[in-house]
Scaffold this motif. Structure first.
Motif, PDB file in Angstrom:
ATOM      1  N   PRO A  65     -36.996  45.744 -22.520  1.00  0.00           N
ATOM      2  CA  PRO A  65     -35.576  45.366 -22.476  1.00  0.00           C
ATOM      3  C   PRO A  65     -34.966  45.600 -21.096  1.00  0.00           C
ATOM      4  CG  PRO A  65     -35.821  47.507 -23.507  1.00  0.00           C
ATOM      5  CD  PRO A  65     -37.217  46.985 -23.270  1.00  0.00           C
ATOM      6  N   ASP A  66     -33.883  44.882 -20.841  1.00  0.00           N
ATOM      7  CA  ASP A  66     -33.130  45.049 -19.599  1.00  0.00           C
ATOM      8  C   ASP A  66     -31.784  45.721 -19.840  1.00  0.00           C
ATOM      9  OD1 ASP A  66     -34.857  43.444 -17.665  1.00  0.00           O
ATOM     10  OD2 ASP A  66     -34.513  41.975 -19.251  1.00  0.00           O
ATOM     11  N   LEU A  67     -31.366  45.792 -21.102  1.00  0.00           N
ATOM     12  CA  LEU A  67     -30.048  46.348 -21.419  1.00  0.00           C
ATOM     13  C   LEU A  67     -30.068  46.821 -22.863  1.00  0.00           C
ATOM     14  CD1 LEU A  67     -26.581  45.027 -20.457  1.00  0.00           C
ATOM     15  CD2 LEU A  67     -27.106  45.169 -22.899  1.00  0.00           C
ATOM     16  N   VAL A  68     -29.276  47.852 -23.147  1.00  0.00           N
ATOM     17  CA  VAL A  68     -29.183  48.417 -24.500  1.00  0.00           C
ATOM     18  C   VAL A  68     -27.776  48.198 -25.034  1.00  0.00           C
ATOM     19  CG1 VAL A  68     -29.318  50.522 -25.895  1.00  0.00           C
ATOM     20  CG2 VAL A  68     -30.938  50.168 -24.022  1.00  0.00           C
ATOM     21  N   SER A 103     -25.456  40.001 -13.098  1.00  0.00           N
ATOM     22  CA  SER A 103     -25.089  40.797 -11.943  1.00  0.00           C
ATOM     23  C   SER A 103     -26.231  41.717 -11.524  1.00  0.00           C
ATOM     24  CB  SER A 103     -23.850  41.631 -12.261  1.00  0.00           C
ATOM     25  OG  SER A 103     -23.534  42.498 -11.193  1.00  0.00           O
ATOM     26  N   ALA A 104     -26.890  42.340 -12.520  1.00  0.00           N
ATOM     27  CA  ALA A 104     -28.019  43.223 -12.221  1.00  0.00           C
ATOM     28  C   ALA A 104     -29.171  42.442 -11.610  1.00  0.00           C
ATOM     29  CB  ALA A 104     -28.470  43.936 -13.489  1.00  0.00           C
ATOM     30  N   LEU A 110     -31.551  52.380 -18.429  1.00  0.00           N
ATOM     31  CA  LEU A 110     -31.077  51.008 -18.607  1.00  0.00           C
ATOM     32  C   LEU A 110     -29.567  51.020 -18.792  1.00  0.00           C
ATOM     33  CD1 LEU A 110     -33.692  49.726 -21.228  1.00  0.00           C
ATOM     34  CD2 LEU A 110     -33.643  49.190 -18.800  1.00  0.00           C
ATOM     35  N   PRO A 111     -28.876  49.931 -18.458  1.00  0.00           N
ATOM     36  CA  PRO A 111     -27.446  49.856 -18.772  1.00  0.00           C
ATOM     37  C   PRO A 111     -27.243  49.982 -20.275  1.00  0.00           C
ATOM     38  CG  PRO A 111     -28.118  48.059 -17.310  1.00  0.00           C
ATOM     39  CD  PRO A 111     -29.371  48.727 -17.780  1.00  0.00           C
ATOM     40  N   VAL A 112     -26.275  50.790 -20.669  1.00  0.00           N
ATOM     41  CA  VAL A 112     -25.972  50.997 -22.088  1.00  0.00           C
ATOM     42  C   VAL A 112     -24.562  50.477 -22.366  1.00  0.00           C
ATOM     43  CG1 VAL A 112     -25.643  52.669 -23.943  1.00  0.00           C
ATOM     44  CG2 VAL A 112     -27.481  53.000 -22.265  1.00  0.00           C
ATOM     45  N   THR A 113     -24.442  49.607 -23.363  1.00  0.00           N
ATOM     46  CA  THR A 113     -23.143  49.076 -23.760  1.00  0.00           C
ATOM     47  C   THR A 113     -22.897  49.434 -25.226  1.00  0.00           C
ATOM     48  OG1 THR A 113     -24.118  46.946 -24.368  1.00  0.00           O
ATOM     49  CG2 THR A 113     -23.266  47.172 -22.130  1.00  0.00           C
ATOM     50  N   LEU A 114     -21.623  49.463 -25.603  1.00  0.00           N
ATOM     51  CA  LEU A 114     -21.235  49.867 -26.954  1.00  0.00           C
ATOM     52  C   LEU A 114     -20.452  48.742 -27.611  1.00  0.00           C
ATOM     53  CD1 LEU A 114     -19.934  53.431 -26.012  1.00  0.00           C
ATOM     54  CD2 LEU A 114     -22.247  52.782 -26.708  1.00  0.00           C
ATOM     55  N   THR A 139     -16.575  54.907 -26.950  1.00  0.00           N
ATOM     56  CA  THR A 139     -17.329  55.509 -25.839  1.00  0.00           C
ATOM     57  C   THR A 139     -17.376  57.026 -25.967  1.00  0.00           C
ATOM     58  OG1 THR A 139     -15.298  55.516 -24.524  1.00  0.00           O
ATOM     59  CG2 THR A 139     -16.799  53.684 -24.200  1.00  0.00           C
ATOM     60  N   SER A 140     -16.372  57.639 -26.603  1.00  0.00           N
ATOM     61  CA  SER A 140     -16.345  59.099 -26.731  1.00  0.00           C
ATOM     62  C   SER A 140     -17.402  59.610 -27.700  1.00  0.00           C
ATOM     63  CB  SER A 140     -14.959  59.554 -27.224  1.00  0.00           C
ATOM     64  OG  SER A 140     -14.694  59.024 -28.522  1.00  0.00           O
ATOM     65  N   ARG A 141     -18.025  58.683 -28.464  1.00  0.00           N
ATOM     66  CA  ARG A 141     -18.991  59.107 -29.460  1.00  0.00           C
ATOM     67  C   ARG A 141     -20.429  59.031 -28.965  1.00  0.00           C
ATOM     68  NH1 ARG A 141     -18.306  56.649 -35.200  1.00  0.00           N
ATOM     69  NH2 ARG A 141     -19.923  58.226 -35.466  1.00  0.00           N
ATOM     70  N   VAL A 142     -20.639  58.562 -27.753  1.00  0.00           N
ATOM     71  CA  VAL A 142     -22.002  58.427 -27.237  1.00  0.00           C
ATOM     72  C   VAL A 142     -22.147  59.261 -25.976  1.00  0.00           C
ATOM     73  CG1 VAL A 142     -23.730  56.837 -26.347  1.00  0.00           C
ATOM     74  CG2 VAL A 142     -22.237  56.133 -28.210  1.00  0.00           C
ATOM     75  N   ARG A 143     -23.101  60.166 -25.981  1.00  0.00           N
ATOM     76  CA  ARG A 143     -23.305  61.046 -24.816  1.00  0.00           C
ATOM     77  C   ARG A 143     -24.220  60.361 -23.800  1.00  0.00           C
ATOM     78  NH1 ARG A 143     -25.394  65.716 -28.742  1.00  0.00           N
ATOM     79  NH2 ARG A 143     -23.717  65.580 -30.278  1.00  0.00           N
ATOM     80  N   THR A 144     -23.753  59.242 -23.286  1.00  0.00           N
ATOM     81  CA  THR A 144     -24.537  58.491 -22.296  1.00  0.00           C
ATOM     82  C   THR A 144     -23.648  58.181 -21.102  1.00  0.00           C
ATOM     83  OG1 THR A 144     -25.824  57.470 -24.064  1.00  0.00           O
ATOM     84  CG2 THR A 144     -25.917  56.431 -21.912  1.00  0.00           C
TER      85      THR A 144
END
Length: 286
Positions: free
Chosen positions: A193-196, A259-260, A222-226, A231-236
């Motif tokens: 993968p390139d993104l999560v 962009s990447a 890897l870039p991590v998106t939600l 965002t406050s619930r993921v420690r990334t």
């Protein structure tokens, strides 16, 4: 109608609302322009014609809601076929299917028989549409961590819509539940993968954090998106919240990947390096 006229109405009334090509050219949906043209033929002013055109397009949502309330699968399929006659697949899902399900959830609640029937139909429709999507045309791979908890609810249906939109954009997709970490490394080494995308807010932070850690160990940073998760619930560090709209979220994901791809220098991927390291360790051990 000249292009200048359409653009002026778009700026003033927000209608018709075009999609954009990669080169930022407007692409108007035939159904919206045709509905507006028919309303103008009745001699209405432009503001009244816009209201009439919007109402005529909203009738598809009412048709689908009525069919699902009556437990009529054939009529529900026909309502979506009518929506597709005037819209792209993405817009039919965004403007007809999902709003109808939101309305039904408000009417009956997500623990009711009408909702269960409607949600199962919608999930099946979205999966059928994805199966009919052509094979991936882009190298980019997207790993989706399903944190919806396995329930068919509005969260789950938004996730299925996002999967469909990404597949139609030509991306490679793999969706895995965050509850399963066994064998995750092998899956990611094969998929690369390139993104999560972490999608859904039903699973615990601890479960998501363990899954995300294992994914990073296997595939590197890897870039991590939600999606539909705070965002406050993921420690990334550096995780980015996507729009709650599946169509907007899929455009944001593609923009991140494009962009990447422009900024990265050609090199071995993180997964390649990880696989090479594992092979070296196994050879040294033997």
């Amino acid at each position: 109608m000249s292009p200048n006229t359409l653009r002026a109405w778009e700026r003033r009334f927000g209608y018709p609302k075009p999609a954009r090509t990669a080169g930022q050219h407007r692409m108007y949906t035939f159904g919206e322009v045709a509905a507006l043209r028919d309303a103008l033929k009745e001699g209405l002013s432009i503001s009244s014609a816009v209201s009439r055109a919007q109402e005529s397009l909203q009738a598809d949502t009412q048709m689908l809601t009525g069919a699902l309330n009556a437990y009529e699968l054939t009529r529900a399929d026909a309502a979506m076929a009518a929506a597709l006659a005037l819209r792209t697949v993405d817009r039919a899902v965004e403007e007809v299917l999902l709003p109808s399900l939101v309305e039904l959830a408000g009417q009956h609640g997500e623990d009711s028989a009408p909702w269960s029937f409607s949600a199962q139909w919608a999930q099946d429709w979205l999966r059928r549409a994805q199966r009919m999507t052509p094979p991936p045309t882009r190298r980019m791979g997207i790993l989706i961590g399903d944190a919806t908890g396995g329930r068919i609810d509005l969260q789950d249906l938004h996730l299925r819509a996002l999967e469909l939109f990404l597949a139609r954009a030509g991306a490679r997709i793999i969706t895995l539940p965050v509850s399963g970490v066994a064998g995750l490394g092998e899956a990611l080494a094969a998929f690369r993968p390139d993104l999560v995308v972490v999608a859904g807010g039903s699973e615990s932070d601890e479960l998501v954090a363990r899954w995300a850690y294992r994914a990073r160990v296997s595939a590197g940073t890897l870039p991590v998106t939600l999606f539909h998760r705070s965002t406050s619930r993921v420690r990334t560090t550096g995780s980015q919240a996507l729009s709650i709209s599946p169509s907007a979220a899929h455009r944001e994901i593609l923009a991140l990947l494009d962009s990447a791809a422009r900024t990265e220098a050609p090199s071995l991927s993180t997964v390649d390096l990880y696989a090479a390291r594992e092979a070296l360790q196994e050879r040294n051990a033997s």
